[in-house]
Design a protein around this motif. Structure first.
Motif, PDB file in Angstrom:
ATOM      1  N   VAL A  64       0.816  -1.219   0.000  1.00  0.00           N
ATOM      2  CA  VAL A  64       0.000   0.000   0.000  1.00  0.00           C
ATOM      3  C   VAL A  64       0.847   1.266   0.000  1.00  0.00           C
ATOM      4  N   THR A  65       2.136   1.161   0.286  1.00  0.00           N
ATOM      5  CA  THR A  65       3.003   2.337   0.244  1.00  0.00           C
ATOM      6  C   THR A  65       3.417   2.688  -1.180  1.00  0.00           C
ATOM      7  N   ASP A  66       3.133   1.807  -2.116  1.00  0.00           N
ATOM      8  CA  ASP A  66       3.501   1.998  -3.524  1.00  0.00           C
ATOM      9  C   ASP A  66       2.311   2.617  -4.263  1.00  0.00           C
ATOM     10  N   SER A  67       2.344   3.914  -4.464  1.00  0.00           N
ATOM     11  CA  SER A  67       1.206   4.610  -5.067  1.00  0.00           C
ATOM     12  C   SER A  67       0.937   4.145  -6.499  1.00  0.00           C
ATOM     13  N   ILE A  68       1.985   3.821  -7.239  1.00  0.00           N
ATOM     14  CA  ILE A  68       1.799   3.363  -8.621  1.00  0.00           C
ATOM     15  C   ILE A  68       1.112   1.997  -8.645  1.00  0.00           C
ATOM     16  N   ALA A  69       1.547   1.099  -7.755  1.00  0.00           N
ATOM     17  CA  ALA A  69       0.924  -0.223  -7.683  1.00  0.00           C
ATOM     18  C   ALA A  69      -0.537  -0.112  -7.253  1.00  0.00           C
ATOM     19  N   MET A  70      -0.824   0.820  -6.371  1.00  0.00           N
ATOM     20  CA  MET A  70      -2.208   1.027  -5.941  1.00  0.00           C
ATOM     21  C   MET A  70      -3.057   1.550  -7.100  1.00  0.00           C
ATOM     22  N   GLU A  71      -2.511   2.464  -7.878  1.00  0.00           N
ATOM     23  CA  GLU A  71      -3.231   2.971  -9.056  1.00  0.00           C
ATOM     24  C   GLU A  71      -3.493   1.842 -10.049  1.00  0.00           C
ATOM     25  N   ASP A  72      -2.500   0.998 -10.270  1.00  0.00           N
ATOM     26  CA  ASP A  72      -2.657  -0.118 -11.198  1.00  0.00           C
ATOM     27  C   ASP A  72      -3.749  -1.077 -10.722  1.00  0.00           C
ATOM     28  N   PHE A  73      -3.755  -1.345  -9.419  1.00  0.00           N
ATOM     29  CA  PHE A  73      -4.770  -2.254  -8.887  1.00  0.00           C
ATOM     30  C   PHE A  73      -6.162  -1.636  -8.996  1.00  0.00           C
ATOM     31  N   ALA A  74      -6.259  -0.342  -8.722  1.00  0.00           N
ATOM     32  CA  ALA A  74      -7.549   0.340  -8.856  1.00  0.00           C
ATOM     33  C   ALA A  74      -8.074   0.226 -10.286  1.00  0.00           C
ATOM     34  N   GLN A  75      -7.197   0.442 -11.244  1.00  0.00           N
ATOM     35  CA  GLN A  75      -7.598   0.334 -12.641  1.00  0.00           C
ATOM     36  C   GLN A  75      -8.100  -1.075 -12.956  1.00  0.00           C
ATOM     37  N   SER A  76      -7.398  -2.074 -12.439  1.00  0.00           N
ATOM     38  CA  SER A  76      -7.803  -3.464 -12.665  1.00  0.00           C
ATOM     39  C   SER A  76      -9.159  -3.749 -12.023  1.00  0.00           C
ATOM     40  N   CYS A  77      -9.390  -3.187 -10.842  1.00  0.00           N
ATOM     41  CA  CYS A  77     -10.661  -3.406 -10.146  1.00  0.00           C
ATOM     42  C   CYS A  77     -11.829  -2.814 -10.924  1.00  0.00           C
ATOM     43  N   PHE A  78     -11.645  -1.616 -11.464  1.00  0.00           N
ATOM     44  CA  PHE A  78     -12.728  -0.989 -12.213  1.00  0.00           C
ATOM     45  C   PHE A  78     -12.965  -1.697 -13.544  1.00  0.00           C
ATOM     46  N   GLU A  79     -11.904  -2.213 -14.134  1.00  0.00           N
ATOM     47  CA  GLU A  79     -12.072  -2.983 -15.369  1.00  0.00           C
ATOM     48  C   GLU A  79     -12.809  -4.291 -15.088  1.00  0.00           C
ATOM     49  N   ARG A  80     -12.569  -4.869 -13.931  1.00  0.00           N
ATOM     50  CA  ARG A  80     -13.178  -6.157 -13.579  1.00  0.00           C
ATOM     51  C   ARG A  80     -14.621  -5.993 -13.097  1.00  0.00           C
ATOM     52  N   PHE A  81     -14.862  -4.983 -12.231  1.00  0.00           N
ATOM     53  CA  PHE A  81     -16.158  -4.861 -11.566  1.00  0.00           C
ATOM     54  C   PHE A  81     -17.013  -3.681 -12.057  1.00  0.00           C
ATOM     55  N   ASN A  82     -16.446  -2.839 -12.887  1.00  0.00           N
ATOM     56  CA  ASN A  82     -17.132  -1.652 -13.442  1.00  0.00           C
ATOM     57  C   ASN A  82     -17.270  -0.514 -12.427  1.00  0.00           C
ATOM     58  N   GLU A  83     -17.589  -0.833 -11.191  1.00  0.00           N
ATOM     59  CA  GLU A  83     -17.643   0.194 -10.162  1.00  0.00           C
ATOM     60  C   GLU A  83     -17.235  -0.407  -8.828  1.00  0.00           C
ATOM     61  N   ILE A  84     -16.780   0.466  -7.925  1.00  0.00           N
ATOM     62  CA  ILE A  84     -16.436   0.047  -6.570  1.00  0.00           C
ATOM     63  C   ILE A  84     -17.415   0.725  -5.618  1.00  0.00           C
ATOM     64  N   ASP A  85     -18.047  -0.088  -4.780  1.00  0.00           N
ATOM     65  CA  ASP A  85     -19.086   0.414  -3.890  1.00  0.00           C
ATOM     66  C   ASP A  85     -18.611   0.549  -2.446  1.00  0.00           C
ATOM     67  N   LEU A  86     -17.556  -0.168  -2.093  1.00  0.00           N
ATOM     68  CA  LEU A  86     -17.017  -0.115  -0.730  1.00  0.00           C
ATOM     69  C   LEU A  86     -15.500  -0.183  -0.787  1.00  0.00           C
ATOM     70  N   LEU A  87     -14.856   0.772  -0.149  1.00  0.00           N
ATOM     71  CA  LEU A  87     -13.388   0.791  -0.025  1.00  0.00           C
ATOM     72  C   LEU A  87     -13.035   0.748   1.444  1.00  0.00           C
ATOM     73  N   VAL A  88     -12.244  -0.247   1.836  1.00  0.00           N
ATOM     74  CA  VAL A  88     -11.812  -0.378   3.234  1.00  0.00           C
ATOM     75  C   VAL A  88     -10.294  -0.274   3.273  1.00  0.00           C
ATOM     76  N   ASN A  89      -9.801   0.874   3.735  1.00  0.00           N
ATOM     77  CA  ASN A  89      -8.357   1.077   3.892  1.00  0.00           C
ATOM     78  C   ASN A  89      -7.963   0.570   5.278  1.00  0.00           C
ATOM     79  N   ASN A  90      -7.527  -0.676   5.327  1.00  0.00           N
ATOM     80  CA  ASN A  90      -7.343  -1.359   6.603  1.00  0.00           C
ATOM     81  C   ASN A  90      -5.895  -1.728   6.912  1.00  0.00           C
ATOM     82  N   ALA A  91      -5.032  -1.787   5.918  1.00  0.00           N
ATOM     83  CA  ALA A  91      -3.659  -2.260   6.141  1.00  0.00           C
ATOM     84  C   ALA A  91      -2.941  -1.395   7.179  1.00  0.00           C
ATOM     85  N   GLY A  92      -2.225  -2.045   8.091  1.00  0.00           N
ATOM     86  CA  GLY A  92      -1.480  -1.299   9.105  1.00  0.00           C
ATOM     87  C   GLY A  92      -0.577  -2.207   9.911  1.00  0.00           C
TER      88      GLY A  92
END
Length: 278
Positions: A64-92
């Motif tokens: 999660v500290t890698d902003s580029i990897a997070m952007e890439d994953f977000a793009q993949s999620c929207f391509e897969r699911f079309n929309e995201i309805d719940l985001l849980v930022n839980n890593a710590g």
């Protein structure tokens, strides 16, 4: 949000503890899932288990500290699911130590995960959610430490108080712009998760071993009635999403927080005694 079936959730820190419990609860509610964790093997095991519930799962061992990897994953999620309805930022992560006992790079690592990990999650997903225009909800995992300081937990307290500030700003900004996106701050008290291992190991020092840590953890949880399961936390999270509640408290803290609030109003010095969960 009352009906979760067929919707999509993204959860960071999903392979264990609270994140895992939220992922299981989301799958039980019929949600498709985008899951992130650095523990690739546990993440894969969880993903295969959730697929057996009949939901679609996209998982990736992302830092999660890698902003580029997070952007890439977000793009993949929207391509897969079309929309995201719940985001849980839980890593710590959790570490113990006094304010002046931790090196600068120790502080940097803690802050890069516990604060910037949340920032990266927001930056990667929220603009895309806004562009989509769908109703959604964001949950950021804080802590009781988001509200109350604790000695020898300077890094963790600092990070979790920052998460609170970030989450409140996010809530106000989305509300000001009249976006259909709810925001919640999860403030867990004692929960039976592996994050406590770091705390116990810190106190044991050179005597720490996996077996000793597990022994002390089990004994502590057995003696302390305040410990609850991650599953119980997940239930509270979904209750809060349904009711659009900002604060998610896993334990009753009203008496303690009332005293703290009065001290602030009266300009009194902080007196942080043991937090009472009643």
């Amino acid at each position: 949000m009352n009906n979760f079936k067929g919707k999509a959730a993204v959860i960071t820190g999903a392979a264990s503890g609270i994140g895992r419990a939220i992922a299981i609860k989301a799958a039980d509610e019929g949600m498709n899932l985008g899951l992130i964790d650095m523990n690739a093997s546990e993440l894969e095991i969880l993903s295969e288990q959730l697929k057996q519930k009949g939901v679609d799962v996209l998982y990736r061992p992302v830092d999660v500290t890698d902003s580029i990897a997070m952007e890439d994953f977000a793009q993949s999620c929207f391509e897969r699911f079309n929309e995201i309805d719940l985001l849980v930022n839980n890593a710590g992560i959790l570490r113990v130590g006094g304010c002046w006992d931790q090196r600068a790079d120790d502080w940097q690592k803690m802050m890069s995960i516990n604060i910037m990990g949340v920032v990266n999650g927001i930056n990667a997903f929220v603009p895309r959610i806004i562009d989509n225009g769908n109703a959604a909800h964001i949950v950021n995992t804080g802590s009781v430490g988001s509200l109350v300081a604790a000695p020898n937990m300077a890094q963790y307290t600092t990070c979790k108080m920052a998460v609170r500030g970030l989450t409140e700003c996010l809530y106000l900004e989305l509300k000001m712009q009249q976006k259909p996106i709810g925001v919640s701050l999860l403030c867990p008290g004692p929960v039976s998760t592996n994050i406590a291992n770091s705390l116990i190991g810190g106190f044991l020092g050179d005597d720490a071993s996996p077996e000793k840590i597990a022994e002390i953890k089990a004994a502590t949880e057995a003696m302390d009635p305040n410990f609850i399961s991650p599953d119980a936390v997940a239930e509270k999270v979904f209750d809060a999403i349904r009711s659009e509640s900002f604060w998610i408290f896993t334990h009753p803290l009203k008496k303690h927080l009332h005293g703290l609030t009065q001290a602030v109003v009266n300009g009194e010095n902080p007196e942080y005694s043991e937090v009472k969960f009643d």
